[in-house]
Design an enzyme around this catalytic site. Structure first.
Site, PDB file in Angstrom:
ATOM      1  N   CYS A  27       0.830  -1.214   0.000  1.00 51.64           N
ATOM      2  CA  CYS A  27       0.000   0.000   0.000  1.00 51.64           C
ATOM      3  C   CYS A  27       0.865   1.264   0.000  1.00 51.64           C
ATOM      4  O   CYS A  27       1.586   1.528   0.968  1.00 51.64           O
ATOM      5  CB  CYS A  27      -0.906  -0.051   1.232  1.00 51.64           C
ATOM      6  SG  CYS A  27      -1.767   1.476   1.621  1.00 51.64           S
ATOM      7  N   CYS A  30       0.125   3.760   2.762  1.00 52.15           N
ATOM      8  CA  CYS A  30       0.600   3.186   4.036  1.00 52.15           C
ATOM      9  C   CYS A  30       2.088   3.455   4.225  1.00 52.15           C
ATOM     10  O   CYS A  30       2.530   3.797   5.333  1.00 52.15           O
ATOM     11  CB  CYS A  30       0.347   1.681   4.083  1.00 52.15           C
ATOM     12  SG  CYS A  30      -1.378   1.196   4.002  1.00 52.15           S
TER      13      CYS A  30
END
Length: 97
Positions: A27, A30
């Site tokens: 991600c 993230c």
């Protein structure tokens, strides 16, 4: 920041204030948020722990984590608040106040 697994999770959120970062390695947002968390970790009085949703799907499901990154602030195992998505340093510091 410590990465915790399903066996450690309940123990890590009890008896303290803790910010849990639900994330995945793949991600992009993230990874960006992880850098902000590292930067802020020395400036706030809250422990920051990380949970990989790919490795701990049961925890993610239990807490209704549908999108990542998701930050959940816990106090003695109780969810105080949550934020979904990337935050910059100032937003993160305001979130944990």
């Amino acid at each position: 920041m410590k990465i915790i697994n399903e066996k450690e999770f309940e123990n890590e959120i009890k008896d303290q204030n803790v910010l849990i970062d639900f994330y995945a390695d793949w991600c992009g947002p993230c990874r960006m948020l992880s850098g902000v968390l590292e930067e802020v970790s020395n400036e706030i009085n809250i422990e920051i722990k990380k949970v990989n949703v790919d490795e701990c799907p049961n925890i993610a499901r239990k807490y209704g984590v549908m999108s990542i990154p998701t930050l959940i602030l816990f106090d003695n195992s109780k969810e105080l608040k949550r934020q979904v998505g990337y935050m910059n340093k100032e937003q993160l510091k305001e979130f944990v106040k």
